[in-house]
Structure formats: C-alpha cells, structure tokens
Write a protein that holds these residues in place. Structure first.
Motif, mmCIF file in Angstrom:
data_model
loop_
_atom_site.group_PDB
_atom_site.id
_atom_site.type_symbol
_atom_site.label_atom_id
_atom_site.label_comp_id
_atom_site.label_asym_id
_atom_site.label_seq_id
_atom_site.Cartn_x
_atom_site.Cartn_y
_atom_site.Cartn_z
ATOM 1 N N LEU A 1 1.052 -0.925 -0.075
ATOM 2 C CA LEU A 1 0.086 0.129 0.072
ATOM 3 C C LEU A 1 0.819 1.758 0.159
ATOM 4 O O LEU A 1 2.011 0.858 0.883
ATOM 5 C CB LEU A 1 -0.883 0.036 1.379
ATOM 6 C CG LEU A 1 -1.558 -0.877 1.692
ATOM 7 C CD1 LEU A 1 -2.312 -0.742 2.841
ATOM 8 C CD2 LEU A 1 -2.958 -0.534 0.392
ATOM 9 N N PHE A 2 0.135 2.152 -0.594
ATOM 10 C CA PHE A 2 0.725 3.454 -0.713
ATOM 11 C C PHE A 2 1.169 4.659 0.815
ATOM 12 O O PHE A 2 2.223 4.387 0.988
ATOM 13 C CB PHE A 2 0.468 4.541 -1.086
ATOM 14 C CG PHE A 2 1.207 4.494 -3.209
ATOM 15 C CD1 PHE A 2 1.762 3.810 -3.599
ATOM 16 C CD2 PHE A 2 0.617 6.092 -3.494
ATOM 17 C CE1 PHE A 2 1.866 3.495 -4.847
ATOM 18 C CE2 PHE A 2 0.888 5.769 -5.290
ATOM 19 C CZ PHE A 2 1.372 4.647 -5.543
ATOM 20 N N THR A 3 0.256 3.872 1.663
ATOM 21 C CA THR A 3 0.216 4.423 3.205
ATOM 22 C C THR A 3 0.840 2.948 3.742
ATOM 23 O O THR A 3 0.737 3.253 5.193
ATOM 24 C CB THR A 3 -1.051 4.423 3.451
ATOM 25 O OG1 THR A 3 -2.257 3.406 3.363
ATOM 26 C CG2 THR A 3 -1.674 5.291 2.748
ATOM 27 N N SER A 4 1.308 2.025 3.416
ATOM 28 C CA SER A 4 2.471 1.540 4.425
ATOM 29 C C SER A 4 3.530 1.643 3.977
ATOM 30 O O SER A 4 4.355 2.620 3.625
ATOM 31 C CB SER A 4 2.308 -0.231 3.864
ATOM 32 O OG SER A 4 3.124 -0.292 2.793
ATOM 33 N N TYR A 5 4.043 1.045 5.761
ATOM 34 C CA TYR A 5 5.359 1.877 6.092
ATOM 35 C C TYR A 5 6.104 1.360 5.282
ATOM 36 O O TYR A 5 7.963 1.968 4.769
ATOM 37 C CB TYR A 5 6.051 0.767 7.724
ATOM 38 C CG TYR A 5 4.710 2.132 8.480
ATOM 39 C CD1 TYR A 5 5.210 3.075 9.168
ATOM 40 C CD2 TYR A 5 4.155 1.177 9.841
ATOM 41 C CE1 TYR A 5 4.266 3.632 9.664
ATOM 42 C CE2 TYR A 5 3.269 1.372 10.756
ATOM 43 C CZ TYR A 5 3.183 3.216 10.809
ATOM 44 O OH TYR A 5 2.562 3.187 11.520
ATOM 45 N N GLY A 6 6.407 0.167 5.134
ATOM 46 C CA GLY A 6 7.185 -0.558 3.623
ATOM 47 C C GLY A 6 7.495 0.421 2.533
ATOM 48 O O GLY A 6 8.604 0.301 2.037
#
Lengths: 525, 361
Positions: A2-7
């Motif tokens: 996800l764009f919003t993931s920390y990864g």
C-alpha cells in the motif's frame, strides 16, 4: 504494498537515495528493478501478465518500426523510378501490415484484460438473465491492469499512427508499462510525454526533489487525514441502507465526494510527487475538478488522462471511421440535418461512456454510472443554446455569485451520479436517492446523529480544518496559479509548510492500529 | 543550493524532530493511575541499588512477592521485572536487558506464563515493552511478541501508535510529561484491600496438555542465559490457584528443571506451610495476593533463597541500606495511604478497577 504502508515509505526513501547515488546511466534500470520488486511484492504472478503486455507492445512496435524503416529506405532508393500511384500502393500495403500487427497486439491485450477482469461479470450477467447457475471462475486480476493495458495500448496505437517512434529496447518499454508509482491508480501516461524524462539521466536538484517531496506530503495529507478518516462514516452510511435514508443519503453523497476527491487526487499527488522527486515529469490528472461550472468542464478536469485516452483512442477514431461516416451520411439523408448530424456523435459518445463505466468496474452500477454521465452531458449540450439565451437575457454569466452557483450545481450533480459508484447496486441507488425526497429527517444535523457514524467531534474538527486548508490552496491555485512554485521562492515558508504538513500527517492521519489500512479506491480499476 | 537554504532545511529538520519527540512524550500513555502495569518496565532503570535476586514473570510475581519484606526480613536486595501477562520470551528479554546493568546471583521465574505459546494481545505487549529502553534487546523482544496487526516501527517510534491520542489527552498526560511517579516498590504492585478467595470453576479439560514448544524454547534460552552469566535460575509457581496450573504442566516443568539441574518449587501445596490465609491475603477473590499475602509469601520464599544461595545481607551494607531505607519508607507510606482510603471509603478509591471506573477524583 500500500502507498500508505511503512514498507512503501521505506521503499521510496531507499530508492531516492540509491537513485541519486548510482551512475546516471543506471537510473532507469534501477527504476525497472524497483518496479519489479514493487510488483513482485504485490503478487509474483502479476509479473507474467505485465511482461506479456509489455513484450507484445515492444515486439509490435519493433515490427512496425522495421516496416517504417524499410519503407523509408525503399522509397528513398526508388524515389526516381516509382510512380505516385506505386508509392501510394506500397504505403497502403505497409499500413495494412502495420494494422494487422496493431490488431494482433490489441486483441491479445484487450483479451487478457477482458478475461481477467470481466469473465465473472459476464457469467453473473448471464446467470441473472437466463438463470443458468454458471459458477464464477477464480481468476487473478493483476494490480493496475486497466491502467497499464490502456497505457500500453496508447503506446502501440501512437506507434501505428507514427506519433511516437517505437522503442527498440524491450526493457525501456517494460519500464514505461510498469513504472511503479503509476501502477496503483494511474495516471494513464502517454509514451511521448513520459519517455523522455523517464529514461534520461537526472542530477540531484534540491528544487526538483523538494517540490516532489512537498507533493508527496500533500497527497498523504489528503489520503490519510481526510479520505481514510471520512471513509468510516461513508462505509457506515452505505452499508446500513435501512437505517441511513433521507438526509443521511445527502450526507453520504457529500462525504463520498470529499472522500473520493481526497483519495484519488491524494494518490495521484503521491504518484506525481514520487516521479517528480526522481526528476520524471508526468502530466496532471486533475485540475481543480470541483471548480468546474458544468459537467463537461468537470470531465476535462477530473481524471484527465483517462478522459483524453477515451477521446483520442475511441471517440475520435470511432467518429471518423468509414462506417460512422456512412451512418452520418445516411442519417442526414433520412432523419434530417438537425437530428442526422447528432446520431454519430451521440453513438460515439454513448460507446465512450459505456466503456468508461465498464473500465471503472465489472458491474452494472458502473455502466449505469457511465451512461448517466452520457445522458447529463448530452442534455446539457442540447440545452446549451437555451442556456446562452438565458444568460444573455439576465446577464448572470460571469458574475461571481453565479459562478459559485454553477460550481455548487456541478458538484451536486456529479455527486448524485456518483451514488451508483457509492452504493454499487443500481436499484438500491435509485431507492436511496429517492429517499432523499421522501424522508425529511433533517434533525440528524442537530441531534448528534452524525456523531454515531464512527466519527467523533474531534474527527469532524479535523475534517473541517482539512477542508478549509484544501479549499484555500485550491482557491489560490484557481486565482493565481501553481502554489508550490510560488511558495518555493520563500524558503522559510516552504520548509515550514513541509514540516507542518509532515507533523499534521503523523498526528492527524488515520492510520495504524484502530484504523483499517485502506487501499486507494481507484486501485481496483 | 545556497547556504541559507541549507541552514533553513537543517533548522526545520531539527524543529520537526523536536516537535515530534515532544508530542511522542505527550501522547504516550502514562499509566500513573488505575492501570499502572504499563509503567513498571521503565521503573527498573531508576533503581540504583544492586540486586542479587531478580524476579521475572507476570502478575504472579509482581503482585505476589514483596521485595521490601525480603529486605526487611533477610536483607535480600531484589527487584521484580514483571508486567501484566508477561510472556516467556518477554521475561527472557527483560532479563537480558537487566543483565546490561547488573548481574544478579539468582533469577526467579514464575512458570505460569508457559501456558502461552504465542503472542497474545497488543495492549499487554505495549505495557510490557514500551517501557524498555531502545536497544537490540527491545527490538528482538518486540519482534518476538508482535501480534498480526503490530509493526516494529511503531515500537521504535511510538508516536506512530499513539498519534490518535491527541483527542484523549487528560491532565495526567501533562502532569507526568517529564517525570513520573513510581507505581511499584522494586517492581511490586501493592494492594492492601481484601476480598477472600472464592470458589473457582472446575478447570476445563484440555485437548493437549503439552506446554508449547515455543514457550519451552524460551525457558531453555533463559536457562542458557543464566548459565552463561553464572546465575542460578529458580523456577517457581506462585501459590495462586487460578488460573489453574495443571499437574501435567507441573510434571513437564519439573522434568525440564531436572534435565537442566535447576530448582523448581511449586508453592501451591505450601500455602498452609507458609501461613497463607486466603480469606485475608488476596484482594480479588484469590487471583492475586494483597500486601499481607505478598509479605507472607516473601517471608517463606526469602527463607528458601537465604538458605540455599549465598546472598548478601544488605542491611549490613550501609550504602545499600540507605537506599533501601527510602524504598521501605515509600512502601510503608503507600500502605498507610491505602489504609486511610479503606477507612474513608470502605474500599480503595485510587487503585485498581475502581480508579479506572471513576477516574481521578
């Protein structure tokens, strides 16, 4: 990822560093590798699909390029000996060969898109009509397939038309198709626009990088602070259709409009911002859509890359195709000039909006949504003369209050049409929209009912503050042009705004435990 | 890039980090009232006195043994590194963490936590791990403990977890922004109220009585760690009947202790011998011991420790005795404060579930 993931944030942070450290000639291969990793993490099987699409486009482009080169050489060598007719015939035969190559490539890729995305839709539709009881097929739908298929098709059609020079390096075509920021939700880039800055070497520039970074932060602000916060209320409102009728539908309509705007434009801001930070230019996909004064203008400002794709690759070719020209002639002769000239325009527009709806989702609600747009645009077009007379007589046009009215009217109209996307069920949408006219439960705005939708009073304050900020920036942009370039000239303000936005996202963002990580809405298309 | 621009960038980076650091401190739960278990892990770092006995485990140690009694009766200097539902690997890492600061002679581990073989809940993880100082030990502890929804980065930068508390801040968040009150006495959580032990439900039959491989692995690691550091590891089962400690579990722990040449004492059968009277020695119907219960158990356990291990009588070491004097004073003051509340209200108003329910007066 996800764009919003920390990864993902770690992923782009590492990429930014490595991108500006490696030798310049390794920059675009690095992006290809990064895109591969991004896609691999989503699902390794997706890579097969995107490779097939890219290689078919590359191969078709190369074949067309060879035909073009051979043609140029042949015509050059036989410049003196060939007659005009012979040259024309030779060119026509080459065009036919290119057409066959193009057709093969389009059939393959549209075939893949259709099978993966629309098989179950067809099965369900057959079941609904014929009660056949056919079972759904468990197919994988590669992430962003609609986006990258359309992007690849634009490349190969442009190569066929001769507006772009076919790329000989298959890896470059693969990068054009798979460049990771655009995979999630577009925009649908054109090879001619993207290729130059995508493959060329980039030196680190503080201005370019910080402008990209600012754009990324702005995107995260809209996505995390607004879209992922308000989605809780939107979900509650659309899932419980028995409880939330009447005025609640009105609330759902505007909440969804706000959510979708922040979700989609936020995602595009992140996409364009990442590209920008890497020195790559992408065309704008939104230009203040909620400042449109009519629906036609709205579609010139909203999801521009998709709208222009349908115009360039479906509407225009369809309008000037021999069959359409024939139909146009026939209808003028048999139906009269006034109606006759509209037949082909309407037919082409109908096909465009039907496919636009279908492209958005394999479901009837999307098709109806597309056709509703068609109906409203056609009606507005037909009434345009009447409007002009009205404006001339009363002199409202151009006045500030009338412009505001036109903007509000367009927002309302678009939000209303979008209810088909919101409820995802055609009869239910009509029922719920109808309830706005039959159930006048206006007390929900004063009795605290809106605080029972999963948002507390603090959430509403955050949303209100965000709305004011987004609106202020938009008004500034509408009146005086690009905000970022002006702000950049004042470094204390520029970096202060960046710092404030970063802190606001961290503190007020709706992320982490207690919030569901939500995929971008347009990711499903 | 001009020098001015570079300066502005650096200025705002420093400012942003400072603001986020401040907000992180502000937003992190303070655990100063009601639920205080989350404050326990961090308190250890403030203890200056040396400890020859270190307890690790869950509520069956931090509410069952009074280190003050161990000191007053035997001169044993001890500390309890325990927290609510502290899992075996968390105890291991808290021990590993403690060994960076001191090397006790004896480590006492309460075995009840062996019933848990995998991470249980985020809130308990947070209460145990948030207070640990940032180190590789903490990172490994977090990695081992995380449930599906948790993220390592949210432990390293807790503001990412607690950011949404901005709307829940109360006076405690401001009052304890920089300094926190101690909620324990060398890790011991005191309760003086009484609620006699009640009938417990029959223990449910289990499909499998084997203690989990993961839990036993970490127990074995703990034994290795103690061995490497020349520490005697003592396994105990506190004299608490609920949650039920199955005979099959007891047999496995006993077998493990024998195989590793460790001492294991199940104190459940010694309740009468130690003089534990569960009509007055528990504050919550037998789940946990109250102050008298913890002192009774400490006296009994202290005698065993004193007899079997070469422990220093720190009452005879003036420097340490001075430090313990303060600890004892705090302990007795808090007991007095709790007694006064019982007299005033008939129950404890500012501790435990009542405090949670009613909030600060």
């Amino acid at each position: 990822m996800l764009f919003t993931s920390y990864g993902f944030i770690a992923f782009i942070a590492i990429l930014f560093v490595v991108y500006y450290i490696v030798p310049k000639k390794w920059q675009w291969p690095l992006l290809l590798m990064a895109s591969g990793v991004f896609y691999w993490i989503a699902d390794p099987r997706f890579i097969i699909f995107i490779c097939v699409t890219s290689l078919s486009a590359w191969g078709s482009g190369v074949l067309m390029g060879r035909i073009n080169d051979a043609q140029d050489l042949y015509l050059k060598e036989n410049k003196e000996t060939l007659s005009k007719e012979e040259k024309k015939a030779y060119k026509a035969s080459n065009k036919k060969r290119k057409w066959h190559i193009l057709l093969g490539c389009l059939i393959l890729n549209i075939g893949i898109l259709s099978v993966t995305k629309y098989t179950n839709f067809v099965i369900n539709s057959i079941n609904d009509v014929a009660h056949t009881g056919l079972k759904n097929v468990d197919l994988i739908i590669p992430m962003g397939i609609s986006f990258y298929t359309f992007q690849t098709m634009s490349y190969i059609i442009d190569a066929y038309r001769g507006t772009v020079k076919p790329e000989r390096n298959p890896f470059k075509v693969l990068l054009f198709t798979s460049f990771f920021p655009q995979l999630v939700q577009g925009p649908i880039n054109r090879f001619g626009d993207l290729s130059k800055s995508l493959y060329e070497p980039h030196r680190f520039s503080e201005k370019v990088f910080s402008t990209g970074l600012m754009r990324i932060l702005w995107g995260y602000f809209k996505k995390l602070v607004v879209a992922d916060r308000i989605i809780v209320a939107v979900t509650a409102l659309i899932q419980d259709t028995d409880s939330y009728r009447g005025a609640y539908v009105f609330v759902a309509m505007f909440f969804y409009a706000f959510e979708l705007y922040c979700d989609f434009t936020g995602g595009i801001d992140i996409t364009i911002g990442i590209a920008q930070a890497l020195g790559i230019n992408m065309k704008e996909n939104f230009i203040l859509p909620y400042f449109s004064k009519d629906i036609k203008e709205y579609w010139n400002r909203w999801h521009i890359s998709m709208g222009s794709w349908f115009t360039d690759y479906i509407f225009y070719p369809l309008s000037v195709s021999p069959r359409m020209l024939k139909l146009s002639k026939w209808s003028r002769e048999h139906l009269g000039k006034v109606i006759g000239k509209r037949v082909t325009v309407y037919l082409a527009a109908f096909i465009v909006w039907f496919t636009t709806g279908l492209w958005h989702g394999a479901a009837w609600n999307f098709i109806v949504w597309g056709l509703m747009n068609f109906v409203v645009i056609m009606i507005s077009q037909e009434l345009s003369l009447l409007y002009d007379k009205f404006h001339k007589k009363f002199g409202f046009k151009g006045k500030a209050w009338y412009s505001v009215w036109e903007i509000i009217r367009t927002i309302f109209l678009m939000s209303l049409i979008r209810m088909f996307d919101c409820y995802r069920n055609v009869p239910m949408t009509f029922k719920m929209v109808g309830s706005m006219l039959t159930s006048f439960n206006l007390k929900i705005f004063t009795d605290g009912s809106l605080l029972k939708l999963g948002l507390n009073k603090y959430d509403y304050w955050v949303l209100l503050a965000a709305l004011v900020i987004i609106l202020s920036v938009s008004i500034y942009k509408y009146r005086k042009g690009e905000v970022r370039s002006k702000l950049y000239e004042k470094p204390w303000l520029w970096y202060g705004a960046m710092s404030a936005m970063f802190i606001a996202i961290i503190v007020f963002g709706a992320y982490g435990i207690g919030y569901d990580s939500t995929q971008f809405i347009y990711n499903q298309f | 890039m001009t020098k001015k621009r570079a300066f502005i960038i650096v200025f705002y980076i420093v400012l942003t980090v400072a603001v986020l650091w401040f907000l992180q401190r502000l937003f992190m739960p303070k655990y100063q009232y009601g639920i205080v278990e989350g404050a326990m892990a961090a308190e250890y770092y403030e203890a200056d006195e040396p400890h020859e006995v270190l307890f690790v485990g869950d509520c069956e140690v931090y509410e069952a043994v009074s280190p003050v009694t161990l000191y007053e009766e035997y001169g044993i200097s001890s500390y309890i590194r325990g927290s609510a539902q502290q899992l075996v690997w968390q105890s291991y890492y808290l021990l590993e963490d403690a060994l960076k600061y001191e090397t006790p002679k004896v480590v006492v581990f309460n075995v009840l936590a062996l019933k848990y073989d995998e991470p249980q809940s985020e809130s308990y993880n947070r209460m145990t791990l948030d207070g640990m100082r940032l180190s590789m030990t903490k990172i490994r502890a977090v990695e081992e403990s995380m449930t599906d929804d948790e993220k390592l980065i949210e432990y390293i930068f807790p503001i990412l977890r607690y950011h949404s508390r901005w709307s829940d801040l109360d006076s405690d968040d401001w009052d304890y922004l920089w300094d926190r009150d101690k909620v324990t006495h060398n890790g011991y959580y005191m309760r003086i109220d009484i609620k006699p032990e009640a009938e417990f439900p029959d223990p449910p039959l289990l499909a499998d009585y084997k203690l989990g491989d993961n839990a036993m692995y970490w127990l074995s690691k703990m034994a290795d760690l103690c061995e490497e550091n020349g520490i005697e590891l003592v396994l105990i089962k506190s004299p608490i009947l609920f949650p039920h400690w199955y005979d099959q579990w007891d047999d496995q722990v006993r077998a493990f202790a024998e195989s590793r040449d460790l001492t294991y004492i199940n104190f459940i059968d010694d309740r009468d011998a130690m003089g534990l009277d569960m009509t007055r020695d528990t504050y919550d119907a037998g789940l946990h011991l109250n102050k008298t219960g913890a002192e009774t158990f400490a006296r009994y356990l202290g005698a065993i420790l004193n007899e079997n291990y070469d422990l220093t009588d720190y009452r005879e070491v003036p420097e340490v005795a001075q430090q313990w004097e303060d600890i004892c004073e705090d302990y007795h003051d808090m007991a007095q404060a709790q007694y006064e509340e019982i007299i005033e209200y008939g129950y404890l108003r500012n501790w435990g579930s009542v405090a949670v329910q009613l909030g600060r007066p």
